[in-house]
Design a protein around this motif. Structure first.
Motif, short mmCIF file in Angstrom:
data_model
loop_
_atom_site.label_atom_id
_atom_site.label_comp_id
_atom_site.label_asym_id
_atom_site.label_seq_id
_atom_site.Cartn_x
_atom_site.Cartn_y
_atom_site.Cartn_z
N SER A 1 3.15 6.19 -14.51
CA SER A 1 3.10 7.64 -14.63
C SER A 1 1.77 8.06 -15.24
O SER A 1 1.45 7.71 -16.37
CB SER A 1 4.25 8.16 -15.50
OG SER A 1 4.10 9.55 -15.73
N ILE A 2 1.00 8.83 -14.48
CA ILE A 2 -0.27 9.34 -14.98
C ILE A 2 -0.04 10.39 -16.05
O ILE A 2 -0.65 10.37 -17.12
CB ILE A 2 -1.10 9.92 -13.82
CG1 ILE A 2 -1.47 8.81 -12.83
CG2 ILE A 2 -2.35 10.62 -14.34
CD1 ILE A 2 -2.17 9.31 -11.58
N ARG A 3 0.88 11.32 -15.78
CA ARG A 3 1.11 12.43 -16.72
C ARG A 3 1.66 11.92 -18.04
O ARG A 3 1.24 12.36 -19.12
CB ARG A 3 2.06 13.45 -16.10
CG ARG A 3 1.48 14.15 -14.87
CD ARG A 3 2.24 15.41 -14.52
NE ARG A 3 1.71 15.99 -13.30
CZ ARG A 3 2.28 15.89 -12.11
NH1 ARG A 3 3.44 15.25 -11.98
NH2 ARG A 3 1.73 16.44 -11.05
N SER B 1 0.81 -1.21 0.00
CA SER B 1 0.00 0.00 0.00
C SER B 1 0.85 1.26 0.00
O SER B 1 0.32 2.35 -0.05
CB SER B 1 -0.92 0.02 1.22
OG SER B 1 -0.17 0.24 2.39
N MET B 2 2.17 1.13 0.09
CA MET B 2 3.09 2.26 0.04
C MET B 2 2.77 3.31 1.10
O MET B 2 2.86 4.50 0.88
CB MET B 2 3.09 2.91 -1.34
CG MET B 2 3.51 1.98 -2.46
SD MET B 2 5.10 1.16 -2.17
CE MET B 2 6.22 2.55 -2.17
N GLY C 1 1.70 6.57 -9.42
CA GLY C 1 1.48 5.76 -8.24
C GLY C 1 2.33 4.51 -8.23
O GLY C 1 2.92 4.15 -9.26
N TYR C 2 2.41 3.87 -7.08
CA TYR C 2 3.18 2.65 -6.91
C TYR C 2 2.26 1.45 -6.80
O TYR C 2 1.16 1.54 -6.28
CB TYR C 2 4.04 2.73 -5.65
CG TYR C 2 5.15 3.74 -5.70
CD1 TYR C 2 6.40 3.39 -6.18
CD2 TYR C 2 4.94 5.05 -5.26
CE1 TYR C 2 7.43 4.32 -6.22
CE2 TYR C 2 5.96 5.98 -5.30
CZ TYR C 2 7.20 5.62 -5.78
OH TYR C 2 8.20 6.54 -5.82
N ARG C 3 2.73 0.33 -7.27
CA ARG C 3 2.00 -0.93 -7.13
C ARG C 3 3.00 -2.06 -6.88
O ARG C 3 4.18 -1.96 -7.25
CB ARG C 3 1.20 -1.25 -8.40
CG ARG C 3 0.09 -0.26 -8.73
CD ARG C 3 -1.04 -0.34 -7.71
NE ARG C 3 -2.15 0.53 -8.06
CZ ARG C 3 -2.29 1.78 -7.62
NH1 ARG C 3 -1.38 2.29 -6.82
NH2 ARG C 3 -3.34 2.50 -7.97
N LEU D 1 -6.49 8.24 -16.67
CA LEU D 1 -6.51 7.71 -15.31
C LEU D 1 -6.03 8.73 -14.29
O LEU D 1 -5.04 8.50 -13.57
CB LEU D 1 -5.68 6.41 -15.22
CG LEU D 1 -4.19 6.43 -15.53
CD1 LEU D 1 -3.57 5.13 -15.03
CD2 LEU D 1 -3.91 6.59 -16.98
N PRO D 2 -6.68 9.89 -14.19
CA PRO D 2 -6.25 10.91 -13.22
C PRO D 2 -6.35 10.44 -11.78
O PRO D 2 -5.67 10.98 -10.90
CB PRO D 2 -7.20 12.08 -13.51
CG PRO D 2 -8.41 11.45 -14.10
CD PRO D 2 -7.89 10.31 -14.92
N PHE D 3 -7.21 9.45 -11.53
CA PHE D 3 -7.37 8.93 -10.16
C PHE D 3 -6.80 7.52 -10.03
O PHE D 3 -7.16 6.77 -9.12
CB PHE D 3 -8.85 8.92 -9.78
CG PHE D 3 -9.47 10.29 -9.76
CD1 PHE D 3 -9.27 11.13 -8.68
CD2 PHE D 3 -10.23 10.73 -10.83
CE1 PHE D 3 -9.83 12.40 -8.66
CE2 PHE D 3 -10.81 11.99 -10.82
CZ PHE D 3 -10.60 12.84 -9.74
N GLY D 4 -5.89 7.15 -10.91
CA GLY D 4 -5.35 5.81 -10.90
C GLY D 4 -6.30 4.85 -11.60
O GLY D 4 -7.27 5.26 -12.25
N GLY D 5 -6.02 3.56 -11.49
CA GLY D 5 -6.86 2.58 -12.16
C GLY D 5 -6.85 1.24 -11.45
O GLY D 5 -6.08 1.01 -10.51
N GLY D 6 -7.72 0.35 -11.88
CA GLY D 6 -7.79 -0.97 -11.27
C GLY D 6 -8.46 -0.96 -9.92
O GLY D 6 -9.18 -0.03 -9.55
N VAL D 7 -8.19 -2.02 -9.13
CA VAL D 7 -8.85 -2.15 -7.83
C VAL D 7 -8.38 -1.10 -6.84
O VAL D 7 -9.04 -0.86 -5.82
CB VAL D 7 -8.62 -3.56 -7.24
CG1 VAL D 7 -9.27 -4.62 -8.10
CG2 VAL D 7 -7.12 -3.84 -7.08
#
Length: 437
Positions: A320-322, A53-54, A296-298, A357-363
């Protein structure tokens, strides 16, 4: 031959320096996330840091029940109950900005606005204005030092962050205890109410420490990124007056803004906002071009292959979102602010699953994304219907990306009060109107 040898040695030295830099960057990054954990949570807290969860303790594999709780915090029903309160907070803020005789620093003021929204609306705390101002100053000190080097010595950022956390938690504990003792007069269930009640339903009676930690996490989640996006929204409406006027036309068509200019009475509703399609396009374009965070990190759950490279299970990866928004083939003229790209005629975001994906993606997509979009939509409606504003500097400021995207000087803007026909009221006119005859 000598020169070729020197070039080879130079190239190898450069490569070695790059490898060392990357290694140090990764090491420092890991330490910074550990610092974030230490600066936001008490070591005696029973909620462990979730694997992968970083450092975000309320969202992870070990807190599945909390995911279910937080889904209620940001549900459609919860958002509908927050909406009137959010609108009131934004209206009060815009009135204060308009009454200010000088230009305001938009980024600083939107930080105060989102902090106030989190305290007053999301958490339902009745903190006196003077105490709220002091709490905001402490919170800023906390945020400014969250990503300091983890060196626990006097006068270091780390120590200042820890001290700010301690002061914050003391103030939050007082507010929580007062809230738990006073249950009369409540006309809606705020996020903290839902968190407490839902945890009981799951047989997880939360301790005071866990309540303080959860409260601080909710404030942290609602603060910096929303202030960044709000500032970007105001800047783009300033840069593109045609977009602002088109937004006003939509508000008139939906009965939110009278043809004469003055806003209609009454509070907004979720279904009303859902019907404002151009407003939705404007918010989407702000978030595409000015995403508050870079990525974000995963943690890799299963070994996979990407472009011929094997990514092993257990690795930590960053997306990288940007860069995704800048390179996605579905977007045309990626550097142009063009809300119509999201309109029905083009729908550029509909081609492909992970181009936007400005708010990230997936679960692990951002749980608070609907609250963030709701806040931005209400802000845009109030700006378009009740405000006149203009840039107070000759040019627009340059943008920096750290720690979140924001203008380097905060964006200096002068806001004006409005008469019943939406004409600007100049300071001299305000003085005349308020004078006693």
């Amino acid at each position: 031959m000598l020169f070729e040898g020197l070039e080879l040695v130079s190239a190898l030295a450069t490569l070695a320096a790059c490898l060392v830099s990357v290694t140090l960057l990764l090491a420092v990054s890991q330490q910074l996330w550990q610092l974030r954990w230490a600066a936001t949570r008490d070591k005696s807290c029973k909620l462990p840091i979730p694997k992968g969860s970083m450092g975000f303790p309320l969202i992870g594999e070990t807190g599945h029940w909390l995911l279910q709780v937080l889904s209620k915090v940001f549900s459609h029903e919860a958002l509908q109950s927050y909406l009137p309160k959010i609108q009131l907070v934004i209206q009060d803020t815009l009135r204060a900005w308009s009454s200010h005789p000088e230009a305001i620093n938009v980024y600083q003021e939107t930080q105060k606005l989102t902090f106030r929204m989190a305290i007053r609306v999301l958490l339902g705390f009745s903190i006196p204005e003077e105490d709220l101002g002091h709490l905001f100053e402490v919170y800023q000190q906390f945020v400014e030092n969250v990503f300091s080097l983890p060196v626990d010595l006097p006068f270091t950022g780390y120590r200042r962050g820890i001290q700010a956390r301690q002061i914050l938690q003391k103030g939050l504990e007082k507010a929580i205890r007062e809230k738990l003792q006073c249950t009369q007069g409540k006309d809606y269930s705020d996020a903290l109410d839902i968190l407490i009640e839902s945890s009981k339903e799951h047989g997880k009676e939360m301790t005071m420490q866990e309540l303080k930690d959860g409260t601080l996490e909710l404030i942290f989640a609602a603060y910096a990124t929303t202030a960044s996006a709000s500032t970007s929204l105001i800047m783009q409406l300033l840069k593109h007056p045609a977009v602002l006027e088109k937004l006003r036309e939509e508000l008139r068509a939906q009965g939110i803004l009278h043809s004469g200019g003055c806003p209609c009475e009454g509070t907004l509703r979720l279904d009303t906002l859902s019907g404002l399609h151009y407003l939705d396009c404007v918010i989407k374009e702000v978030m595409r071009l000015f995403t508050p965070i870079s990525g974000g990190y995963r943690t890799v759950l299963q070994t996979f292959e990407l472009d011929g490279f094997q990514i092993p299970k257990g690795w930590s990866v960053m997306y990288s979102i940007r860069d995704t928004h800048d390179t996605a083939p579905v977007f045309k003229d990626v550097n142009v602010f063009d809300p119509d790209r999201f309109g029905q005629a083009r729908s550029e975001d509909k081609d492909g699953r992970f181009h936007y994906l400005p708010f990230g993606g997936g679960v692990r997509t951002c749980l608070g994304k609907h609250l963030a979009k709701l806040f931005l939509k209400v802000l845009a409606v109030e700006l378009a219907s009740t405000s006149r504003f203009e840039l107070a500097t000759r040019t627009f400021p340059r943008i920096t990306l750290v720690p979140v995207l924001h203008p380097v000087d905060g964006l200096s803007v002068k806001f004006f009060g409005l008469d019943s026909n939406q004409n600007k009221i100049l300071p001299e006119t305000e003085a005349m109107l308020s004078a006693t005859v």
